[in-house]
Write an enzyme that holds these catalytic residues in place. Structure first.
Site, short mmCIF file in Angstrom:
data_model
loop_
_atom_site.label_atom_id
_atom_site.label_comp_id
_atom_site.label_asym_id
_atom_site.label_seq_id
_atom_site.Cartn_x
_atom_site.Cartn_y
_atom_site.Cartn_z
CE1 TYR A 390 -5.58 -3.11 0.28
CE2 TYR A 390 -6.11 -0.79 0.07
CZ TYR A 390 -6.46 -2.05 0.48
OH TYR A 390 -7.67 -2.26 1.09
CB CYS A 391 -4.15 -5.75 -2.92
SG CYS A 391 -4.98 -7.22 -3.57
CB ILE A 392 -2.21 -7.04 -7.18
CG1 ILE A 392 -1.37 -7.67 -8.28
CG2 ILE A 392 -2.86 -5.76 -7.66
CD1 ILE A 392 -2.19 -8.08 -9.49
N GLY A 394 1.27 -4.40 -3.77
CA GLY A 394 2.32 -4.81 -2.85
C GLY A 394 3.16 -5.95 -3.40
CG PHE A 418 -1.79 -1.02 3.14
CD1 PHE A 418 -0.95 -0.89 4.23
CD2 PHE A 418 -2.28 0.14 2.55
CE1 PHE A 418 -0.58 0.36 4.72
CE2 PHE A 418 -1.93 1.39 3.03
CZ PHE A 418 -1.08 1.51 4.11
#
Length: 655
Positions: A390-392, A394, A418
């Protein structure tokens, strides 16, 4: 490892020392009698009044009755109390700041050179400036004519209106009262004119132009009439209806926020006292089954008799706490996934202190992704795991996948992302904060704090990206109107930011945002040059249509970099609500397209829209890649001995 807890935020005080001084000469009058006259309305509505008779003298006509005198006395005392409270709070804040070093830069956004360049270009085009000024004058003439018609009782259309979603002018008085209406429209005309003027300048490097556009939007937002007491009808009405008590309360809120920020204004966005991690947020049952210096690994209790063979391991961003995935039972992604028959693990990142200031991006890969995936395989007795970033988180997962591909490792069966970016060439407004001057300031700030960037600094940066929603709306509500912020779990989570280690954070900002090395196949980790084209495992990429942190075009560019079968999906809403959208809510929509054409625009043109959450679409994709069904796994009975109950201790450490 010892990490100190931050002291609890001070409770909002009923009165300040300054307000006590203001009250000392005489007791504050009791509430006025019920028969008090109606206060003046900022809507401009006429109030009933008695006609003077011819026999009354001027002095008799101007006299006030007892109720009116008491009301004015109460109002006067409360205004004095508010002023003294604000004065005392500012004086105390000044004393607290006196021993601190001066600000690192008088131009923290480093916009001056960019602004000079843009204004020079405008000055070099006098014809364009004259046309723009003439257009603004014409628009003002239209506004004056429309206002004149309205004042004489004629119907007239608004010359300019707030854009959809602008909540600053929702109070009816902004439209019903001619004075406030013309104030609103004058502001919108000028703000739109300034922003359009900068946005249409030619011959300027795109990033320079965007920096000026961002600054101009911040400036025009700050000067909205809704942000000032004298020009906000709702605030004026609150003063009239409460005889000034609303302003007293507002200044007490202001003083409490200054105190909580140790002399720096820390605007409250929610009533944080109403939430406690592990009690009414982050309540999904489970165990901490592994821990090292950087992570606690949480395994959540199953809710089905059988589960998919291949477990699911989620890497949230380390900028925020993991419990965005588990705010409430009804919108908890963790609970929903366990109900679908997945064995769910989540990495809870440490809130680093100065002792971890030199930990690197590579450390987070080895002690984060590698260590967690190895522990999951041991706990579940499998050779592979499915992963989510998710975000960073990811971005880190992407790098690890490329590193594993270079090493020939196959422990990851599939990857889902995500709101995560791999190509940062279109990474949104955060790109504006990554020039050399700004990065030098960030480094100096971290050095001054012992090698970490405070959670508040991170929160301030993200709040600045949506200032009207995350700064000015609370400024008006808390201080001008004197209301307490409402309990809101999402904003509680949003304010629960973590610190950033210097080495890790600067690497991320420079190597990804500034240099975009991963997309260019220039990033090196562990002695390997990373190439996402060598990642051949199935990939599912989630984006959100209105995401301002990971714009969908940026996410799409990253999806195109993977070398294996890649599914791209776009959800409605933004960075958080676009991801955390439980099917039961029946909100928003999502778009799917089985192809992956060259551009995001082509993908959208061929996409099919579906109502509601995208979670079911992803779960179907994930189920096909999660193996057969096996007996449910109890986190307390696996090979790894449980260390403590979920949500663990790392997540409870405040910055």
């Amino acid at each position: 490892m010892s990490i100190d807890e931050r002291p609890a935020a001070p409770k909002r005080r009923k009165t300040s020392p300054a307000s006590a001084v203001a009250k000392a000469p005489s007791a504050t009058p009791k509430s006025p009698p019920k028969a008090k006259p109606e206060p003046a309305s900022p809507r401009g509505d006429a109030q009933p009044h008695a006609e003077p008779t011819a026999s009354k003298s001027f002095g008799e006509f101007g006299a006030l009755n007892g109720a009116q005198r008491q009301m004015l006395e109460t109002l006067s005392v409360n205004l004095a109390r508010a002023a003294m409270t604000a004065q005392g709070a500012l004086a105390e804040a000044a004393l607290r700041q006196a021993d601190r070093p001066a600000a690192l830069s008088p131009d923290p956004f480093h916009v001056a050179p960019a602004l000079t360049e843009v204004m020079s270009k405008l000055a070099a085009q006098p014809d364009r400036m004259m046309r723009a000024q003439a257009d603004l004058f014409t628009r003002y003439m239209d506004l004056w004519q429309a206002t004149t018609k309205r004042m004489t009782g004629e119907a007239s259309e608004a010359i300019v209106a707030p854009i959809k979603g602008d909540k600053r002018f929702l109070d009816p008085a902004w439209s019903s009262n001619p004075m406030f209406d013309v104030m609103k429209q004058s502001y919108l005309l000028t703000a739109n004119w300034l922003n359009d003027l900068v946005g249409e300048v030619e011959g300027v490097e795109p990033l320079t132009k965007r920096r000026v556009e961002f600054f101009m939007k911040m400036l025009t937002d700050a000067f909205s009439p809704s942000n000032f007491l004298i020009s906000n009808p709702e605030a004026l009405r609150a003063i009239a209806e409460s005889n000034g008590e609303s302003l007293v309360k507002g200044m007490e809120n202001f003083a409490a926020d200054l105190e909580r920020g140790a002399g720096q204004l820390s605007i409250s966005q929610t009533d944080s006292a109403q939430f406690k991690v592990g009690e009414n947020v982050a309540t999904a049952p489970g165990k901490v089954v592994f821990q090292n210096e950087l992570i606690q690994l949480l395994q959540f209790s199953p809710t089905t008799k059988q589960v998919h063979e291949i477990p699911l391991l989620i890497f949230p961003p380390w900028i925020n706490k993991f419990y965005i995935l588990d705010l409430r039972p009804e919108n908890s992604m963790i609970r929903w996934l366990t109900a679908q028959g997945f064995t769910v693990f989540v990495t809870s990142w440490v809130n680093p202190d100065q002792a971890l200031s030199t930990r690197t991006f590579e450390d987070y890969m080895i002690d984060g992704v590698y260590a967690a995936s190895q522990a999951v395989m041991v706990q579940c007795g499998t050779e592979r795991v499915n992963t989510v970033g998710y975000c960073i988180g990811g971005t880190l997962l992407s790098c690890t996948l490329a590193y594993m591909a270079a090493k020939g490792e196959k422990r990851i069966a599939s990857a889902t992302f995500f709101a995560a970016q791999q190509d940062f060439s279109e990474a949104g407004d955060l790109l504006l904060f990554t020039d050399d001057a700004w990065l030098d300031d960030v480094e100096k700030q971290m050095d001054a704090e012992g090698g970490v960037l405070s959670g508040k600094a991170m929160a301030d940066t993200f709040n600045a990206l949506r200032a009207n929603d995350l700064i000015w709306s609370f400024f008006v509500n808390n201080y001008l109107i004197g209301k307490e912020p409402k309990p809101f779990d999402l904003l509680f989570w949003n304010g629960d930011q973590t610190r950033m280690p210097k080495t890790l954070h600067l690497f991320y900002l420079r190597e990804f945002y500034k240099e975009n090395k991963l997309a260019k196949r220039q990033l090196r980790l562990g002695g390997e040059t990373l190439d996402l084209g060598k990642v051949k495992i199935p990939v599912y990429v989630q984006s959100s249509k209105e995401d301002h942190i990971a714009p969908f075009r940026s996410v799409y560019r990253g999806a195109k970099l993977f070398g294996g079968p890649t599914t791209f999906m776009m959800a409605g809403s933004g960075h958080i609500a676009g991801v955390i959208n439980a099917p039961v809510a029946k909100k928003y929509q999502h778009w799917t397209n089985k192809t992956l054409p060259a551009t995001a625009e082509e993908w959208i043109a061929g996409a099919e829209e579906h109502p509601g959450s995208w979670w079911n679409d992803w779960a179907a994709w994930l189920s096909e890649r999660s193996g057969g069904m096996v007996p449910a796994r109890d986190p307390a009975k696996g090979p790894l001995k449980p260390l403590e109950d979920a949500p663990g201790s790392f997540v409870k450490v405040r910055s």
